[in-house]
Design a protein around this motif. Structure first.
Motif, mmCIF file in Angstrom:
data_model
loop_
_atom_site.group_PDB
_atom_site.id
_atom_site.type_symbol
_atom_site.label_atom_id
_atom_site.label_comp_id
_atom_site.label_asym_id
_atom_site.label_seq_id
_atom_site.Cartn_x
_atom_site.Cartn_y
_atom_site.Cartn_z
ATOM 1 N N GLN A 393 19.522 -2.052 30.689
ATOM 2 C CA GLN A 393 18.924 -2.990 29.885
ATOM 3 C C GLN A 393 17.612 -3.568 29.924
ATOM 4 O O GLN A 393 17.348 -4.105 28.930
ATOM 5 C CB GLN A 393 19.375 -4.278 31.241
ATOM 6 N N LEU A 394 17.016 -2.880 30.764
ATOM 7 C CA LEU A 394 15.228 -3.282 30.232
ATOM 8 C C LEU A 394 14.944 -1.797 29.138
ATOM 9 O O LEU A 394 14.430 -2.156 28.387
ATOM 10 C CB LEU A 394 14.660 -2.577 31.653
ATOM 11 N N ASP A 395 15.118 -0.503 29.449
ATOM 12 C CA ASP A 395 15.448 0.529 28.082
ATOM 13 C C ASP A 395 15.728 -0.222 26.457
ATOM 14 O O ASP A 395 15.505 0.335 26.153
ATOM 15 C CB ASP A 395 16.453 1.396 28.916
ATOM 16 N N GLY A 396 16.820 -0.726 26.862
ATOM 17 C CA GLY A 396 17.647 -1.462 25.373
ATOM 18 C C GLY A 396 17.002 -2.167 25.391
ATOM 19 O O GLY A 396 16.615 -2.373 24.162
ATOM 20 N N LEU A 397 15.998 -3.304 25.614
ATOM 21 C CA LEU A 397 15.200 -4.798 25.469
ATOM 22 C C LEU A 397 14.403 -3.764 24.579
ATOM 23 O O LEU A 397 14.090 -4.301 24.017
ATOM 24 C CB LEU A 397 15.419 -5.370 26.659
ATOM 25 N N LEU A 398 13.753 -2.816 25.286
ATOM 26 C CA LEU A 398 12.488 -1.776 25.209
ATOM 27 C C LEU A 398 12.184 -1.940 23.755
ATOM 28 O O LEU A 398 11.759 -1.955 22.767
ATOM 29 C CB LEU A 398 11.765 -1.283 26.299
ATOM 30 N N GLY A 399 13.831 -1.078 23.983
ATOM 31 C CA GLY A 399 13.889 -0.080 22.191
ATOM 32 C C GLY A 399 14.581 -1.436 21.543
ATOM 33 O O GLY A 399 13.485 -1.611 20.128
ATOM 34 N N LYS A 425 17.600 -13.337 28.567
ATOM 35 C CA LYS A 425 18.676 -13.630 30.510
ATOM 36 C C LYS A 425 19.688 -12.613 30.764
ATOM 37 O O LYS A 425 19.085 -12.969 32.133
ATOM 38 C CB LYS A 425 19.641 -14.933 29.100
ATOM 39 N N SER A 426 19.992 -11.775 30.229
ATOM 40 C CA SER A 426 20.628 -10.194 30.843
ATOM 41 C C SER A 426 19.724 -9.914 31.603
ATOM 42 O O SER A 426 20.181 -9.463 33.329
ATOM 43 C CB SER A 426 21.842 -9.486 30.587
ATOM 44 N N VAL A 427 18.950 -10.060 31.226
ATOM 45 C CA VAL A 427 17.691 -9.393 32.764
ATOM 46 C C VAL A 427 16.791 -10.187 33.687
ATOM 47 O O VAL A 427 16.828 -9.327 34.921
ATOM 48 C CB VAL A 427 16.712 -8.375 31.393
ATOM 49 N N GLN A 480 8.599 -8.173 33.197
ATOM 50 C CA GLN A 480 7.939 -8.889 32.761
ATOM 51 C C GLN A 480 6.705 -8.521 31.760
ATOM 52 O O GLN A 480 5.912 -9.262 30.403
ATOM 53 C CB GLN A 480 6.017 -8.804 33.673
ATOM 54 N N ARG A 481 6.943 -7.521 31.314
ATOM 55 C CA ARG A 481 6.001 -6.484 30.146
ATOM 56 C C ARG A 481 6.924 -6.360 29.156
ATOM 57 O O ARG A 481 6.500 -7.127 27.705
ATOM 58 C CB ARG A 481 6.054 -4.885 30.627
#
Length: 696
Positions: A393-399, A425-427, A480-481
């Protein structure tokens, strides 16, 4: 002869005993002949078998044979009747040959059965099916002959097969059980022969044979007492009545021998169990405390990923599988010990209870260790699963955050912003779930006592704890990032939403201004019927122009805002270079058309005002009325106004546009001309007053 040996022949139903009886209580033997040629050898075999079933007492009463020749030829019927002389001469008392509706012509005259009665040994009569009741009661005849007796040949044949099989198996089993039981009695006297007797087992399962016998007896008894269904009198066949006592006698003998056999087996089993239990108990205890415990001591990690945890789980399942084999032995031993304890042999109670307690303690302790290890690995797998999902999920958000925003409109930006918020929110939910799973796993590790694997596990636990805490801290930092980047992206996207909104509103302002221009040219046509109405139209037009001015100013402000937002976003506005020229062009066209409208209304006001002064014919101002210059001025203004109505509005780009349609302009011009005619008539009246008097 057994039915199973001649089963294919019996299935052909060449002859059968229906259970019916004649008036002398003799059995009725039916031979149904068919269109096909009857095999006399097979018929003979069938008759031999059927006649072997009744008892001697029943045979002594004689048989009534019904030869159904309705579907056969006369020579076949004659052959069958003659064959009865050789097969059952003494038992047959009467033979009824059922003839067809169409008789066998005169062939019967060549062979008269009644003349051959002495030679045959029984009486033969020819009778039609509907007259057969003269010799046999209808209730003793089957439905084929108009009677009410029910007979199912396959059902009878199946019961005969079951009866014969049961008789054969039960007789053989009785001999075997008697031999085993007698041999066991000798073995009790000579202990050395016991091992030989233990290998001697029945060839068939006694329970199966007993069950078959009970089912057969139940079926026979049921047929005996259920014969009155539907109000039809029915009695069982003699072979069924004879079979019941035979079956009951065999069942009683089997139960007696089987009970003795079970007791023999119980005593043998008890003796052998006593010798085997202690050896098996020690095998289980030695393996669980030795190789089993060593396997668990070698497993302490939880893995650093889903794949690693799954590998550890697979390894643990292999260990559990090996333990399961020994636990199965434990269950079996525990049941055996409990059975022996229930037997109440006092000399073995103390030793058996000691073995049972020792076995239970070791097995329960080992099972607890296996369960704890399984729960720990499952918790670790769930923790790594949540961590992997959160990482994805974090990778998808960062992408999503690393891709520059280039939406097509404000709606797509809003959708992207909504998707961004949902991902964030999912994260948050995923991180909270990771913390819960991690804390639960840490609690399990902290409860892992040193006795669990028989050694101090502090060092191994510290590595597991550090790994879990490290994963949670890393996910917190990544989250956080992403949150910081989301804040920046959110601000930028909100500015883009505002930019698109300004561009859309500016384009809408252009559309509104274009609509106002179109309305001005198409609907603002009338010049009024008098000065007062024209003044009202002029006032409305000024308000109309104020609305257009506000729309233009609104569009200019929006375009200025887009320039500022584009500078903030460091992007090029799509609308600033397109919408602004369109806005200025439409506004310029509107201004030119509006000024032309004002000029026409002002000229119309001047024309109507001067004309109204003259047409009012006021006597107080005769000098003014007689002034020729006023008439000339009115005429000049009217002509100028008429000329202006025919002139189009010319825009800066050279295009032309007329107010309204030609018919609309013609209507307005016609009204001006009518007013000019009235003024001209008034002028003539003032010049030649005598003309007015004459006309009057």
């Amino acid at each position: 002869m057994e039915a199973s040996v001649i089963l294919p022949i019996l299935k052909k139903k060449l002859a059968f005993l229906s259970g019916g009886k004649d008036r002398r209580s003799g059995l009725i033997l039916t031979i149904p002949l068919c269109l096909e040629q009857t095999n006399m050898d097979e018929l003979s075999v069938t008759l031999d078998y059927l006649l072997s079933i009744p008892s001697e007492k029943c045979k002594a009463r004689g048989f009534t044979v019904i030869v159904d020749g309705r579907k056969s030829q006369w020579n076949v019927v004659k052959t069958v009747v003659l064959m009865l002389q050789n097969v059952v001469p003494a038992e047959v008392s009467l033979v009824c040959v059922v003839k067809p509706d169409e008789f066998w012509d005169k062939k019967v005259t060549h062979f008269c059965f009644w003349k051959e009665k002495d030679r045959l040994g029984f009486e033969v009569i020819l009778v039609s099916a509907n007259k057969l009741t003269r010799y046999i009661e209808p209730c003793q005849l089957t439905e084929d002959f108009g009677g009410s007796l029910t007979y199912d040949h396959m059902d009878w044949l199946n019961k005969r097969l079951v009866f014969e099989k049961f008789t054969k198996e039960s007789t053989s089993l009785l001999d075997e059980l008697a031999l085993i039981n007698n041999g066991s009695d000798k073995a009790n006297q000579q202990e050395k022969e016991r091992s030989v007797d233990l290998n001697f087992l029945p060839s068939v399962d006694p329970e199966t044979v007993l069950q078959t016998g009970h089912e057969l007896l139940s079926e026979l008894q049921q047929r005996r007492f259920n014969g009155s269904d539907g109000g039809v009198s029915w009695s069982p066949m003699d072979d069924e009545l004879l079979a019941q006592p035979q079956v009951m006698k065999l069942l009683d003998s089997l139960r007696e021998q089987y009970t003795r056999y079970q007791e023999v087996c119980r005593q043998r089993s008890k003796r052998t169990q006593l010798e085997e239990i202690q050896q098996k108990v020690m095998q289980v205890v030695n393996w669980l405390e030795g190789p089993g415990s060593e396997q668990l001591r070698a497993q302490w990690g939880i893995g650093d990923s889903i794949r690693a945890s799954q590998a550890l789980q697979q390894k643990h399942e292999e260990i559990e599988s090996q333990h399961s084999e020994w636990f199965a032995v434990y269950v079996e031993l525990n049941q055996q010990i409990a059975a022996l304890l229930n037997a109440g042999d006092e000399e073995d109670l103390v030793e058996l209870k000691s073995l049972q307690q020792q076995l239970s303690d070791v097995c329960y302790r080992q099972a607890s260790q296996l369960e704890f290890r399984q729960n720990l690995l499952q918790a670790a797998l769930e923790f790594h699963g949540v961590a992997q999902d959160l990482s994805q999920q974090l990778d998808g958000l960062l992408g999503m955050l690393c891709v520059d925003v280039a939406p097509a409109d404000g709606a797509s930006i809003q959708q992207t912003l909504k998707l961004l918020e949902e991902k964030l929110k999912s994260v948050d939910v995923g991180l909270q779930g990771l913390r819960e799973k991690g804390q639960g796993l840490l609690d399990q590790i902290s409860n892992q006592a040193s006795w669990a694997y028989g050694k101090d596990v502090t060092i191994e636990n510290k590595e597991n704890v550090d790994h879990i805490q490290g994963v949670m801290e890393d996910m917190q930092l990544r989250k956080q990032r992403c949150e910081d980047m989301v804040d920046v992206r959110r601000l930028k996207m909100l500015q883009m939403v505002q930019l698109f909104k300004c561009e859309e509103d500016a384009a809408q302002a252009v559309e509104w201004l274009s609509e106002l221009l179109d309305a001005l040219l198409k609907t603002h046509i009338r010049l009024g019927d008098d000065a007062q109405e024209t003044k009202v139209l002029l006032e409305k037009h000024r308000k109309f122009v104020d609305v257009a001015q506000s729309t233009y100013d609104y569009g200019r402000q929006l375009l200025q805002a887009t320039v500022v937002l584009c500078q903030s976003l460091r992007c090029t506005s799509r609308s600033s270079g397109d919408t602004l020229p369109r806005l200025n062009r439409v506004w310029k066209q509107f201004t030119i058309a509006s000024e032309e409208r004002v000029h026409r209304l002002e000229m119309a006001i001047a024309f109507h005002s001067n004309a109204e002064k003259i047409l009012q014919d006021c006597p107080e101002e005769p000098e003014a009325i007689n002034d020729e210059e006023q008439f000339d001025e009115i005429e000049a203004v009217g002509k100028s106004l008429l000329d202006r109505l025919t002139v189009p509005v010319v825009y800066p780009d050279g295009t032309e546009q007329y107010f309204g349609s030609p018919s609309d302009m013609a209507s307005a011009a016609e009204h001006i001309r009518d007013r000019m005619k009235l003024v001209s008539l008034k002028r003539q009246q003032l010049r030649h007053p005598e003309m007015v008097t004459t006309e009057s």
